[in-house]
Scaffold this motif. Sequence first.
Motif, PDB file in Angstrom:
ATOM      1  N   ALA A  16       0.861  -1.218   0.000  1.00 48.59           N
ATOM      2  CA  ALA A  16       0.000   0.000   0.000  1.00 48.59           C
ATOM      3  C   ALA A  16       0.883   1.249   0.000  1.00 48.59           C
ATOM      4  N   LYS A  17       0.513   2.214  -0.825  1.00 49.30           N
ATOM      5  CA  LYS A  17       1.274   3.468  -0.910  1.00 49.30           C
ATOM      6  C   LYS A  17       1.129   4.283   0.385  1.00 49.30           C
ATOM      7  N   SER A  18       2.248   4.912   0.895  1.00 48.41           N
ATOM      8  CA  SER A  18       2.227   5.721   2.150  1.00 48.41           C
ATOM      9  C   SER A  18       2.080   7.198   1.839  1.00 48.41           C
ATOM     10  N   ASN A  19       1.286   7.962   2.698  1.00 46.98           N
ATOM     11  CA  ASN A  19       1.098   9.417   2.575  1.00 46.98           C
ATOM     12  C   ASN A  19       2.051  10.221   3.468  1.00 46.98           C
ATOM     13  N   ILE A  20       2.864   9.575   4.313  1.00 48.65           N
ATOM     14  CA  ILE A  20       3.734  10.247   5.276  1.00 48.65           C
ATOM     15  C   ILE A  20       4.746  11.172   4.610  1.00 48.65           C
ATOM     16  N   PRO A  21       5.426  10.763   3.588  1.00 50.31           N
ATOM     17  CA  PRO A  21       6.408  11.665   2.972  1.00 50.31           C
ATOM     18  C   PRO A  21       5.778  12.965   2.510  1.00 50.31           C
ATOM     19  N   PHE A  22       4.603  12.928   2.013  1.00 53.71           N
ATOM     20  CA  PHE A  22       3.953  14.145   1.538  1.00 53.71           C
ATOM     21  C   PHE A  22       3.640  15.100   2.689  1.00 53.71           C
ATOM     22  N   ARG A  23       3.102  14.542   3.780  1.00 52.05           N
ATOM     23  CA  ARG A  23       2.771  15.390   4.942  1.00 52.05           C
ATOM     24  C   ARG A  23       4.028  15.993   5.557  1.00 52.05           C
ATOM     25  N   LEU A  24       5.050  15.147   5.601  1.00 49.23           N
ATOM     26  CA  LEU A  24       6.288  15.634   6.172  1.00 49.23           C
ATOM     27  C   LEU A  24       6.899  16.737   5.320  1.00 49.23           C
ATOM     28  N   ASN A  25       6.833  16.501   4.030  1.00 50.06           N
ATOM     29  CA  ASN A  25       7.352  17.531   3.131  1.00 50.06           C
ATOM     30  C   ASN A  25       6.560  18.833   3.245  1.00 50.06           C
ATOM     31  N   LEU A  26       5.244  18.666   3.412  1.00 46.15           N
ATOM     32  CA  LEU A  26       4.407  19.860   3.570  1.00 46.15           C
ATOM     33  C   LEU A  26       4.764  20.619   4.847  1.00 46.15           C
ATOM     34  N   LEU A  27       4.981  19.862   5.927  1.00 46.47           N
ATOM     35  CA  LEU A  27       5.351  20.484   7.201  1.00 46.47           C
ATOM     36  C   LEU A  27       6.694  21.208   7.089  1.00 46.47           C
ATOM     37  N   PHE A  28       7.645  20.513   6.453  1.00 45.99           N
ATOM     38  CA  PHE A  28       8.957  21.151   6.253  1.00 45.99           C
ATOM     39  C   PHE A  28       8.831  22.420   5.425  1.00 45.99           C
ATOM     40  N   PHE A  29       7.965  22.338   4.448  1.00 43.29           N
ATOM     41  CA  PHE A  29       7.786  23.491   3.568  1.00 43.29           C
ATOM     42  C   PHE A  29       7.218  24.684   4.334  1.00 43.29           C
ATOM     43  N   ILE A  30       6.223  24.386   5.228  1.00 46.49           N
ATOM     44  CA  ILE A  30       5.601  25.460   6.017  1.00 46.49           C
ATOM     45  C   ILE A  30       6.623  26.063   6.984  1.00 46.49           C
ATOM     46  N   VAL A  31       7.393  25.165   7.620  1.00 49.02           N
ATOM     47  CA  VAL A  31       8.419  25.645   8.538  1.00 49.02           C
ATOM     48  C   VAL A  31       9.422  26.505   7.794  1.00 49.02           C
ATOM     49  N   PHE A  32       9.756  26.064   6.599  1.00 46.55           N
ATOM     50  CA  PHE A  32      10.698  26.826   5.783  1.00 46.55           C
ATOM     51  C   PHE A  32      10.171  28.231   5.496  1.00 46.55           C
ATOM     52  N   LEU A  33       8.884  28.270   5.143  1.00 42.46           N
ATOM     53  CA  LEU A  33       8.282  29.578   4.845  1.00 42.46           C
ATOM     54  C   LEU A  33       8.296  30.489   6.085  1.00 42.46           C
ATOM     55  N   LEU A  34       7.930  29.914   7.235  1.00 42.51           N
ATOM     56  CA  LEU A  34       7.923  30.714   8.470  1.00 42.51           C
ATOM     57  C   LEU A  34       9.331  31.188   8.832  1.00 42.51           C
ATOM     58  N   PHE A  35      10.284  30.286   8.700  1.00 41.13           N
ATOM     59  CA  PHE A  35      11.656  30.645   9.013  1.00 41.13           C
ATOM     60  C   PHE A  35      12.159  31.732   8.074  1.00 41.13           C
ATOM     61  N   ALA A  36      11.787  31.558   6.795  1.00 38.54           N
ATOM     62  CA  ALA A  36      12.198  32.564   5.809  1.00 38.54           C
ATOM     63  C   ALA A  36      11.577  33.922   6.141  1.00 38.54           C
ATOM     64  N   ALA A  37      10.291  33.866   6.568  1.00 43.06           N
ATOM     65  CA  ALA A  37       9.626  35.121   6.932  1.00 43.06           C
ATOM     66  C   ALA A  37      10.307  35.756   8.140  1.00 43.06           C
ATOM     67  N   LEU A  38      10.672  34.912   9.131  1.00 47.15           N
ATOM     68  CA  LEU A  38      11.338  35.415  10.330  1.00 47.15           C
ATOM     69  C   LEU A  38      12.686  36.039   9.972  1.00 47.15           C
ATOM     70  N   VAL A  39      13.436  35.313   9.141  1.00 44.88           N
ATOM     71  CA  VAL A  39      14.739  35.832   8.729  1.00 44.88           C
ATOM     72  C   VAL A  39      14.573  37.128   7.966  1.00 44.88           C
ATOM     73  N   GLY A  40      13.539  37.160   7.147  1.00 40.30           N
ATOM     74  CA  GLY A  40      13.294  38.381   6.390  1.00 40.30           C
ATOM     75  C   GLY A  40      12.920  39.543   7.294  1.00 40.30           C
ATOM     76  N   GLN A  41      12.082  39.226   8.302  1.00 41.00           N
ATOM     77  CA  GLN A  41      11.674  40.293   9.235  1.00 41.00           C
ATOM     78  C   GLN A  41      12.858  40.784  10.051  1.00 41.00           C
ATOM     79  N   LEU A  42      13.686  39.847  10.512  1.00 43.06           N
ATOM     80  CA  LEU A  42      14.858  40.243  11.285  1.00 43.06           C
ATOM     81  C   LEU A  42      15.810  41.076  10.441  1.00 43.06           C
ATOM     82  N   ALA A  43      15.954  40.662   9.173  1.00 41.84           N
ATOM     83  CA  ALA A  43      16.810  41.432   8.276  1.00 41.84           C
ATOM     84  C   ALA A  43      16.247  42.826   8.056  1.00 41.84           C
ATOM     85  N   TYR A  44      14.911  42.861   7.922  1.00 46.54           N
ATOM     86  CA  TYR A  44      14.260  44.162   7.725  1.00 46.54           C
ATOM     87  C   TYR A  44      14.469  45.075   8.946  1.00 46.54           C
ATOM     88  N   LEU A  45      14.245  44.484  10.133  1.00 45.82           N
ATOM     89  CA  LEU A  45      14.414  45.268  11.361  1.00 45.82           C
ATOM     90  C   LEU A  45      15.860  45.696  11.550  1.00 45.82           C
TER      91      LEU A  45
END
Length: 704
Positions: A16-45
């Motif tokens: 049976a095909k597993s959905n875990i890699p997709f969810r994990l990738n999605l979570l990593f992607f969201i974390v990446f976006l938040l981290f990028a936003a934080l880094v961007g905000q810190l750079a801006y400040l």
Amino acid sequence: MRPIDSKEKPQKPNRAKSNIPFRLNLLFFIVFLLFAALVGQLAYLQIMYGSKFSSSVNSTDQTTVSGAVPRGMMYDTKGRVLVGNKAQSAITYTKGADTLSTQMYAVANKLGTYITVDTDTLTPQDKADYYLADAHNLKTTNAKLPKSQKVDSSGSELAEKTVYKNQIAYVEAHHLDELTATQKNAAAIYKIMNGAYQMSTVYIKNSGLTSATLAKVSEHLTELPGVSVGTDWERSYPNGEGITSIIGNVSTEKQGLPSDQLTELLSDGYSRNDRVGTSYLEKEYQSILSGTKSQTEVKTNSEGSVKSTKEVYAGKKGASLNLTIDSKYQNQVEAALKKEFKAAVSDGAAKYSDGAYAMAMDPNTGAVLAIAGVKQNRKTGKITDNALGAINQTFVPGSAVKGATVMGALMDGVITPTNNTQSDDAIYLPGTAVKKSVYPVGTFTSLDAVTALEISSNIYMMRLAMKEGNAKYVADSSFSIDHNIFATERGYFNQFGLGVKTGIDLPGEASPYIGSTTNSDGSFKSGSALDLSYGNYDAYTVVELAQYVSTIANNGRRMQPYVVKSVESTSNNGKKGQVESVTMPKVMNTVNATKDEFNVVHKGFYETIHGTNAWATATRLKSLSPSAAAKTGTAQTFAHTDPDNDNSKQVETMNLSLVAYAPYKNPKVAIALIFPNMTDEDGAYNTVLGKEMISDYYKDYNIK
């Protein structure tokens, strides 16, 4: 069985095909976006506001703190220092805006290794406050408190003040004995620091500091935030402290503002721990003597601790007062008064007396030249200075007031300068003891005004009052007098300063005691009206007597007594500056009498000293050169054998008084003095003191 084809690949089982890699990738992607936003905000400040935030972190608050300046000085009439300021090194502490108790605790412990302070005033709570300022002690104490002392029955936390009160009680019960001498010293320092208001400066130690101690503290100021080395001052009295009861006192920093003036002084810009005048001249001239406070720029860091201090305005020293008092003459009068009173004590004549008082003034201007007094503790026998008694205590003076009695009769027209002879027969009122003079009944059949003053005839004065009051008198049978006689007599007395306040420029002048005109049953006190005429009823202050005799001396100008001659600014070097104000002599009223009428009293006062009659009362002053004029007084009084118990036994005593002016032909000085509640009627304490006061004045001012 089918043979296996070697060329055929074996098939893998289906999974049976597993959905875990997709969810994990999605979570990593969201974390990446938040981290990028934080880094961007810190750079801006960082780019946009980095310098601003850095400045904020390193910023300091700047506050201006005011400081006390030396009070103005007081000089005598010849420029001698009566009250000065003694400078002394001091260690101060300026409390920051948000200073924590733990920070003060650390500073107190550190500073305590360099200086010692008085620990005698430490209370158990002071010691407990210091103990709990240690974070570890506070945490340990809180842990040992019963739960009931931290939360209420519903489980809610008790008020912070309540919990702290419980902590204090616990420490007082369990840990105070643990404090060493070093810790107690630090606790006393902490108490001073903790008592300071935010952004205010207090003195931690302002006496007994050696150069070595000051140097050691100065070397470690960077380790002692808020602590500084400065200068303090205290009042000094280089010409003696006998007159301090008139000069007044200044509160200590610990006492601060008097409670009865707190609101008023706070509204005027004073701080609660400011030192201010609390009595008499120091209080009356507070706004002049206090000067203008210094201004110090205090910088604090972001945590509220004091970072640096810088004086931006040194302040303006208080203005100085030039007094009319001559310190040399003042000291002579004080010494003479003490000597005579101690002689009376030694003779047993002053065992019921609370003290004695004297005053000298210029009869032409009202300037007070000397004012002295002594107070005796009748239980311990201790004698202390009390010049204040000359203005805030009243005494029945006796015959010293007879000059005003004669002047009143002359002004009333019942006698004249050329027609003033009267009968000197004793007065016998129904139901009372004979009213007479000190000499035996029948010594004189008649007297004129001058002789009556010379020998101090009570009878003569009573007969003047009877004439003024249209009395109807039959010896041992009847006596009546107009009910306005009290007002008539007192009206004339008032014109000379007897029975009214003098207006002296010192607070606390007592009002004269004016006796009642009626008995408890409402009946008129006709006999007391006669007693008033020879000074044996109303009571006056010594300053009233001095004003009265001055008015006699200067032919009718009632001068307002004053002590402050002028006000002068103080220069930066502490010396006198410009004159800011001058007190001008003030005539309070002019007596409407002729020169001939005044000459009658002048002659009577002269003969009191120089007369040849055996009953002349002040012949002890006859040797004075130039000649003087005077009037003595003896008043019957009563004292309690126990000064603290009005129900104790009463004993008969007498007040011995004297008023005088000199020289006779050109008066320069007028004096008044009294020895109350003496037991020796024949004691010459009043005349001996009077002679010495005039003699000393002659010597000091080269009067010949």
